[in-house]
Design a protein around this motif. Structure first.
Motif, mmCIF file in Angstrom:
data_model
loop_
_atom_site.group_PDB
_atom_site.id
_atom_site.type_symbol
_atom_site.label_atom_id
_atom_site.label_comp_id
_atom_site.label_asym_id
_atom_site.label_seq_id
_atom_site.Cartn_x
_atom_site.Cartn_y
_atom_site.Cartn_z
ATOM 1 N N GLY A 158 -41.760 -23.841 7.816
ATOM 2 C CA GLY A 158 -41.896 -22.401 7.957
ATOM 3 C C GLY A 158 -40.744 -21.863 8.789
ATOM 4 N N GLY A 159 -40.404 -20.590 8.577
ATOM 5 C CA GLY A 159 -39.313 -19.989 9.333
ATOM 6 C C GLY A 159 -37.996 -20.035 8.591
ATOM 7 N N SER A 160 -36.965 -19.514 9.250
ATOM 8 C CA SER A 160 -35.643 -19.415 8.636
ATOM 9 C C SER A 160 -34.749 -20.579 9.027
ATOM 10 C CB SER A 160 -34.976 -18.089 9.023
ATOM 11 O OG SER A 160 -33.659 -18.031 8.545
ATOM 12 N N TYR A 161 -34.375 -21.384 8.050
ATOM 13 C CA TYR A 161 -33.453 -22.498 8.312
ATOM 14 C C TYR A 161 -32.040 -21.982 8.570
ATOM 15 C CZ TYR A 161 -31.949 -21.829 3.487
ATOM 16 O OH TYR A 161 -31.474 -21.286 2.324
ATOM 17 N N VAL A 162 -31.716 -20.805 8.011
ATOM 18 C CA VAL A 162 -30.380 -20.241 8.200
ATOM 19 C C VAL A 162 -30.153 -19.880 9.662
ATOM 20 C CG1 VAL A 162 -28.836 -18.357 7.572
ATOM 21 C CG2 VAL A 162 -30.289 -19.402 5.826
ATOM 22 N N ASP A 163 -31.140 -19.258 10.290
ATOM 23 C CA ASP A 163 -31.014 -18.899 11.708
ATOM 24 C C ASP A 163 -30.763 -20.127 12.570
ATOM 25 O OD1 ASP A 163 -31.402 -16.267 11.052
ATOM 26 O OD2 ASP A 163 -33.537 -16.241 11.606
ATOM 27 N N LEU A 164 -31.519 -21.206 12.297
ATOM 28 C CA LEU A 164 -31.347 -22.415 13.107
ATOM 29 C C LEU A 164 -29.998 -23.078 12.850
ATOM 30 C CD1 LEU A 164 -34.810 -24.225 13.211
ATOM 31 C CD2 LEU A 164 -33.643 -22.971 15.022
ATOM 32 N N MET A 165 -29.523 -23.056 11.619
ATOM 33 C CA MET A 165 -28.211 -23.649 11.333
ATOM 34 C C MET A 165 -27.109 -22.906 12.080
ATOM 35 S SD MET A 165 -27.968 -25.055 7.409
ATOM 36 C CE MET A 165 -28.236 -23.472 6.608
ATOM 37 N N HIS A 166 -27.245 -21.581 12.176
ATOM 38 C CA HIS A 166 -26.249 -20.809 12.916
ATOM 39 C C HIS A 166 -26.303 -21.140 14.413
ATOM 40 C CE1 HIS A 166 -26.093 -17.536 9.546
ATOM 41 N NE2 HIS A 166 -25.373 -18.597 9.272
ATOM 42 N N ARG A 167 -27.515 -21.355 14.920
ATOM 43 C CA ARG A 167 -27.668 -21.627 16.352
ATOM 44 C C ARG A 167 -27.287 -23.047 16.705
ATOM 45 N NH1 ARG A 167 -33.733 -19.944 17.359
ATOM 46 N NH2 ARG A 167 -33.386 -21.322 19.134
ATOM 47 N N TRP A 168 -27.716 -24.013 15.905
ATOM 48 C CA TRP A 168 -27.528 -25.416 16.235
ATOM 49 C C TRP A 168 -26.234 -26.001 15.652
ATOM 50 C CZ3 TRP A 168 -33.161 -27.580 15.185
ATOM 51 C CH2 TRP A 168 -34.011 -27.072 16.174
ATOM 52 N N ARG A 169 -25.669 -25.351 14.664
ATOM 53 C CA ARG A 169 -24.433 -25.828 14.028
ATOM 54 C C ARG A 169 -24.604 -27.203 13.393
ATOM 55 N NH1 ARG A 169 -21.591 -21.240 13.330
ATOM 56 N NH2 ARG A 169 -21.518 -20.054 15.267
ATOM 57 N N ILE A 170 -25.791 -27.442 12.819
ATOM 58 C CA ILE A 170 -26.056 -28.684 12.094
ATOM 59 C C ILE A 170 -26.861 -28.332 10.844
ATOM 60 C CG2 ILE A 170 -26.044 -30.148 14.166
ATOM 61 C CD1 ILE A 170 -29.124 -30.139 14.007
ATOM 62 N N PRO A 171 -26.890 -29.213 9.857
ATOM 63 C CA PRO A 171 -27.708 -28.933 8.670
ATOM 64 C C PRO A 171 -29.201 -28.906 9.023
ATOM 65 C CG PRO A 171 -26.080 -30.623 8.202
ATOM 66 C CD PRO A 171 -26.061 -30.425 9.681
ATOM 67 N N VAL A 172 -29.892 -27.911 8.535
ATOM 68 C CA VAL A 172 -31.340 -27.796 8.701
ATOM 69 C C VAL A 172 -31.944 -27.672 7.312
ATOM 70 C CG1 VAL A 172 -33.231 -26.437 9.667
ATOM 71 C CG2 VAL A 172 -31.099 -26.685 10.955
ATOM 72 N N TYR A 173 -32.965 -28.463 7.040
ATOM 73 C CA TYR A 173 -33.554 -28.516 5.710
ATOM 74 C C TYR A 173 -34.901 -27.792 5.686
ATOM 75 C CZ TYR A 173 -30.053 -32.194 5.465
ATOM 76 O OH TYR A 173 -28.873 -32.895 5.539
ATOM 77 N N PHE A 174 -35.351 -27.472 4.474
ATOM 78 C CA PHE A 174 -36.657 -26.827 4.311
ATOM 79 C C PHE A 174 -37.430 -27.604 3.245
ATOM 80 C CE2 PHE A 174 -39.964 -23.894 3.320
ATOM 81 C CZ PHE A 174 -40.092 -23.063 4.406
ATOM 82 N N ASP A 175 -38.678 -27.924 3.572
ATOM 83 C CA ASP A 175 -39.521 -28.677 2.639
ATOM 84 C C ASP A 175 -40.096 -27.723 1.603
ATOM 85 O OD1 ASP A 175 -40.988 -30.578 1.366
ATOM 86 O OD2 ASP A 175 -42.456 -30.862 2.963
ATOM 87 N N GLN A 176 -39.353 -27.495 0.523
ATOM 88 C CA GLN A 176 -39.762 -26.544 -0.498
ATOM 89 C C GLN A 176 -41.093 -26.946 -1.116
ATOM 90 O OE1 GLN A 176 -38.512 -23.723 -1.375
ATOM 91 N NE2 GLN A 176 -36.379 -23.666 -0.794
#
Length: 207
Positions: A158-176
């Motif tokens: 749940g939530g936005s993986y894009v926001d976390l990728m911008h903050r953490w600068r690493i790939p973040v995945y989403f369990d579709q």
């Protein structure tokens, strides 16, 4: 009776058996087509909307909706925050339902053979499942990633993986559609999945 008389009689009988054609073909009145040409009508509507700016506004709205949906996938249904810590194991062993052979006829996998992919491919980095809409879970995931020097894969339910990728600068995945959590039997998050021998260890952690 001569052959000519027989032939003539046959023609007469055939003519009598044939239905008579109407003496004249009656044609009704003609009417002009009142319906407009659909392609021309569509082109006029598009031209009018383009001139007024309405078409550009609709395109922008469609792009914005698509972007929002892409960056904020629907959360996985049925996954809740862990209230009690729990450890479970998942055995990925697969039983072949049929025999698989090479083009040359060599049997590669026999029907009924049990295959564990962990014997050839390892889960090199643990997976951490969490809900990015929960600040506590995000903080826990960040601490876990820091403890492993980034050698783990964050997976959102749940939530936005894009926001976390911008903050953490690493790939973040989403369990579709929850494909992974359903397969692994995860019901609560945060949860950490790591290899333990030829099994996967799953730890649901109460914060």
């Amino acid at each position: 009776m001569s052959c000519f008389k027989v032939y003539g009689t046959a023609l007469l009988l055939a003519a009598c058996a044939t239905p008579a054609l109407p003496a004249a073909l009656v044609v009704g009145p003609h009417y002009a087509i009142d319906e407009p040409d659909m392609l021309a009508w569509i082109e006029r509507r598009l031209a009018a909307q383009q001139a007024s700016g309405a078409l550009a506004a609709k395109v922008d709205a469609a792009v914005s909706r698509a972007k929002t949906t892409l960056e904020n996938p629907a959360p996985v249904a049925g996954i809740t925050r862990a209230k009690t810590s729990r450890t479970a194991y998942f055995d990925p062993t697969y039983t072949a339902p049929r025999t698989i052979a090479s083009p040359a006829g060599t049997i590669l996998i026999a029907a009924g053979m049990k295959i564990n992919p962990l014997t050839t491919v390892s889960l090199s980095r643990p997976l951490i499942f969490f809900d990015a809409r929960d600040r506590d879970q995000v903080a826990f995931a960040q601490r876990y990633l820091d403890s492993r020097e980034g050698l783990a894969r964050p997976v959102l339910v749940g939530g936005s993986y894009v926001d976390l990728m911008h903050r953490w600068r690493i790939p973040v995945y989403f369990d579709q559609q929850g494909a992974l959590v359903k397969r692994l039997g995860i019901r609560h998050v945060p949860a950490i999945v790591a290899q333990d021998g030829l099994r996967l260890r799953i730890d649901e952690i109460a914060l």
